[in-house]
Design an enzyme around this catalytic site. Structure first.
Site, PDB file in Angstrom:
ATOM      1  NE  ARG A 181      62.305 -25.226  87.247  1.00  0.00           N
ATOM      2  CZ  ARG A 181      61.804 -24.873  86.066  1.00  0.00           C
ATOM      3  NH1 ARG A 181      62.556 -24.876  84.976  1.00  0.00           N
ATOM      4  NH2 ARG A 181      60.542 -24.514  85.960  1.00  0.00           N
ATOM      5  CE  LYS A 234      57.390 -23.759  77.627  1.00  0.00           C
ATOM      6  NZ  LYS A 234      57.068 -24.971  78.405  1.00  0.00           N
ATOM      7  NE  ARG A 243      55.729 -25.648  86.534  1.00  0.00           N
ATOM      8  CZ  ARG A 243      56.937 -25.924  86.073  1.00  0.00           C
ATOM      9  NH1 ARG A 243      57.617 -26.933  86.556  1.00  0.00           N
ATOM     10  NH2 ARG A 243      57.461 -25.190  85.123  1.00  0.00           N
ATOM     11  NE  ARG A 247      62.529 -28.896  84.132  1.00  0.00           N
ATOM     12  CZ  ARG A 247      61.661 -28.072  83.542  1.00  0.00           C
ATOM     13  NH1 ARG A 247      61.896 -27.604  82.329  1.00  0.00           N
ATOM     14  NH2 ARG A 247      60.538 -27.742  84.156  1.00  0.00           N
ATOM     15  NE  ARG A 252      54.292 -20.681  81.946  1.00  0.00           N
ATOM     16  CZ  ARG A 252      55.616 -20.914  81.980  1.00  0.00           C
ATOM     17  NH1 ARG A 252      56.465 -19.972  81.703  1.00  0.00           N
ATOM     18  NH2 ARG A 252      56.049 -22.113  82.283  1.00  0.00           N
TER      19      ARG A 252
HETATM   20  P1  ADP Z   1      60.359 -26.683  79.134  1.00  0.00           P
HETATM   21  O1  ADP Z   1      61.314 -25.557  78.842  1.00  0.00           O
HETATM   22  O2  ADP Z   1      59.273 -26.813  78.100  1.00  0.00           O
HETATM   23  O3  ADP Z   1      59.800 -26.629  80.528  1.00  0.00           O
HETATM   24  P2  ADP Z   1      62.757 -28.381  79.039  1.00  0.00           P
HETATM   25  O4  ADP Z   1      63.379 -27.973  77.735  1.00  0.00           O
HETATM   26  O5  ADP Z   1      63.405 -27.897  80.288  1.00  0.00           O
HETATM   27  O6  ADP Z   1      61.174 -28.045  79.045  1.00  0.00           O
HETATM   28  O7  ADP Z   1      62.679 -29.981  79.028  1.00  0.00           O
HETATM   29  C1  ADP Z   1      62.127 -30.686  80.143  1.00  0.00           C
HETATM   30  C2  ADP Z   1      62.981 -31.911  80.447  1.00  0.00           C
HETATM   31  O8  ADP Z   1      62.871 -32.871  79.386  1.00  0.00           O
HETATM   32  C3  ADP Z   1      64.479 -31.587  80.553  1.00  0.00           C
HETATM   33  O9  ADP Z   1      65.031 -32.394  81.577  1.00  0.00           O
HETATM   34  C4  ADP Z   1      65.039 -31.931  79.171  1.00  0.00           C
HETATM   35  O10 ADP Z   1      66.402 -32.301  79.243  1.00  0.00           O
HETATM   36  C5  ADP Z   1      64.136 -33.095  78.740  1.00  0.00           C
HETATM   37  N1  ADP Z   1      63.830 -33.083  77.300  1.00  0.00           N
HETATM   38  C6  ADP Z   1      63.669 -32.013  76.480  1.00  0.00           C
HETATM   39  N2  ADP Z   1      63.360 -32.402  75.218  1.00  0.00           N
HETATM   40  C7  ADP Z   1      63.312 -33.764  75.242  1.00  0.00           C
HETATM   41  C8  ADP Z   1      63.025 -34.789  74.258  1.00  0.00           C
HETATM   42  N3  ADP Z   1      62.712 -34.473  72.984  1.00  0.00           N
HETATM   43  N4  ADP Z   1      63.052 -36.075  74.664  1.00  0.00           N
HETATM   44  C9  ADP Z   1      63.346 -36.388  75.947  1.00  0.00           C
HETATM   45  N5  ADP Z   1      63.630 -35.495  76.917  1.00  0.00           N
HETATM   46  C10 ADP Z   1      63.612 -34.201  76.580  1.00  0.00           C
HETATM   47  P1  AMP Z   2      59.474 -22.039  83.300  1.00  0.00           P
HETATM   48  O1  AMP Z   2      60.926 -21.957  83.613  1.00  0.00           O
HETATM   49  O2  AMP Z   2      59.119 -21.405  81.980  1.00  0.00           O
HETATM   50  O3  AMP Z   2      58.920 -23.437  83.435  1.00  0.00           O
HETATM   51  O4  AMP Z   2      58.713 -21.124  84.402  1.00  0.00           O
HETATM   52  C1  AMP Z   2      58.749 -21.457  85.780  1.00  0.00           C
HETATM   53  C2  AMP Z   2      57.667 -20.668  86.523  1.00  0.00           C
HETATM   54  O5  AMP Z   2      57.923 -19.252  86.395  1.00  0.00           O
HETATM   55  C3  AMP Z   2      56.238 -20.859  86.023  1.00  0.00           C
HETATM   56  O6  AMP Z   2      55.618 -22.024  86.556  1.00  0.00           O
HETATM   57  C4  AMP Z   2      55.587 -19.567  86.523  1.00  0.00           C
HETATM   58  O7  AMP Z   2      55.318 -19.619  87.924  1.00  0.00           O
HETATM   59  C5  AMP Z   2      56.693 -18.535  86.314  1.00  0.00           C
HETATM   60  N1  AMP Z   2      56.601 -17.918  84.960  1.00  0.00           N
HETATM   61  C6  AMP Z   2      57.516 -18.018  83.945  1.00  0.00           C
HETATM   62  N2  AMP Z   2      57.089 -17.341  82.866  1.00  0.00           N
HETATM   63  C7  AMP Z   2      55.876 -16.810  83.187  1.00  0.00           C
HETATM   64  C8  AMP Z   2      54.903 -16.032  82.498  1.00  0.00           C
HETATM   65  N3  AMP Z   2      55.085 -15.670  81.220  1.00  0.00           N
HETATM   66  N4  AMP Z   2      53.775 -15.684  83.162  1.00  0.00           N
HETATM   67  C9  AMP Z   2      53.572 -16.043  84.436  1.00  0.00           C
HETATM   68  N5  AMP Z   2      54.421 -16.789  85.142  1.00  0.00           N
HETATM   69  C10 AMP Z   2      55.571 -17.184  84.537  1.00  0.00           C
END
Ligand code: ADP
Ligand code: AMP
Length: 213
Positions: free
Chosen positions: A160, A13, A171, A127, A88
């Protein structure tokens, strides 16, 4: 254009939201990034949010909704935004919907980045995040130029706390229980679009732009 990114944690995302923000000139609003910035700055909100985030739980709606509504009320969000990580829960979506309806507005697209759980666990372990500027890397798919160092700001990259394997499964459980129902919520509003998030990130983005253009 007002866009919501839906999908499991690690689905991509944030990666897609950053590319959307750049191409369409709208802000990328990530509640996770806002919480992490608060944790880094040692604010009261950050300390409260950390208790939940470290366990892979959602931060309570009372805290989350307010920061999001304050953020989208800012001037730079006037022409739209891409929300990453919000809503969420159904109550969060209801509050956003109500706030937009009061302004005679609505969400244009809810883009569901679809990735099965098996792929997620691998992605999260690889990541690496910069807690200073919010940039995200992946040790295999998006490596930084110098190992462990952020290309954008030169700070150290970290795994992280909530990307550690024991927390990732929590999660995912939380996602299926509390967040996945939003797919039906936005489908009923006829704004849901699903893209295959298992593809290379450029191909995912091509699918996204085909929807938005
Ligand atoms: P989210 O915001 O949904 O938690 P991220 O955008 O941070 O996810 O992506 C999670 C991990 O996967 C990151 O390390 C990112 O660089 C990698 N990633 C994102 N999109 C892709 C893809 N299409 N293919 C492979 N790896 C990806
Ligand atoms: P993210 O960076 O989106 O993966 O979010 C990391 C963490 O932040 C999540 O696992 C939740 O603990 C908290 N968080 C982020 N956005 C929300 C939301 N909209 N509602 C509740 N918790 C959130």
């Amino acid at each position: 254009m007002k866009i919501i990114m839906l999908g499991a944690p690690g689905a991509g995302k944030g990666t897609q939201a950053k590319m959307i923000a750049e191409k369409y000139g709208i802000p990328h609003v990530s509640t996770g990034d806002i919480f992490r910035a608060n944790i880094k700055n040692g604010t009261e909100l950050g300390m409260e949010a950390k208790k939940y985030m470290d366990q892979g739980l959602l931060v309570p709606d009372e805290l989350t909704v307010k920061i999001l509504l304050d953020r989208v009320a800012q001037e730079d969000c006037r022409n739209g935004y891409v929300l990453d990580g919000f809503p969420r829960t159904i109550p969060q979506a209801d509050v956003l919907d109500k706030a937009l309806t009061e302004l005679g507005d609505q969400i244009d697209y809810a883009i569901n980045v679809d990735v099965p759980d098996e792929n997620i666990v691998k992605r999260m372990g690889g990541r690496r995040a910069c807690l200073s500027c919010g940039a995200t890397y992946h040790i295999e798919h998006v490596p930084p130029k110098a190992e462990g160092i952020c290309d954008a700001c030169g700070q150290e990259l970290v795994l992280r706390d909530d990307d550690k394997p024991e927390t990732v499964q929590n999660r995912l459980n939380v996602y299926h229980e509390q967040t996945q129902p939003l797919i039906e919520f936005y489908s009923a509003k006829e704004v849901l679009k699903t893209v295959d998030g298992t593809q290379d990130m450029k191909d995912v983005f091509a699918a996204v732009t085909a929807i938005l253009d």
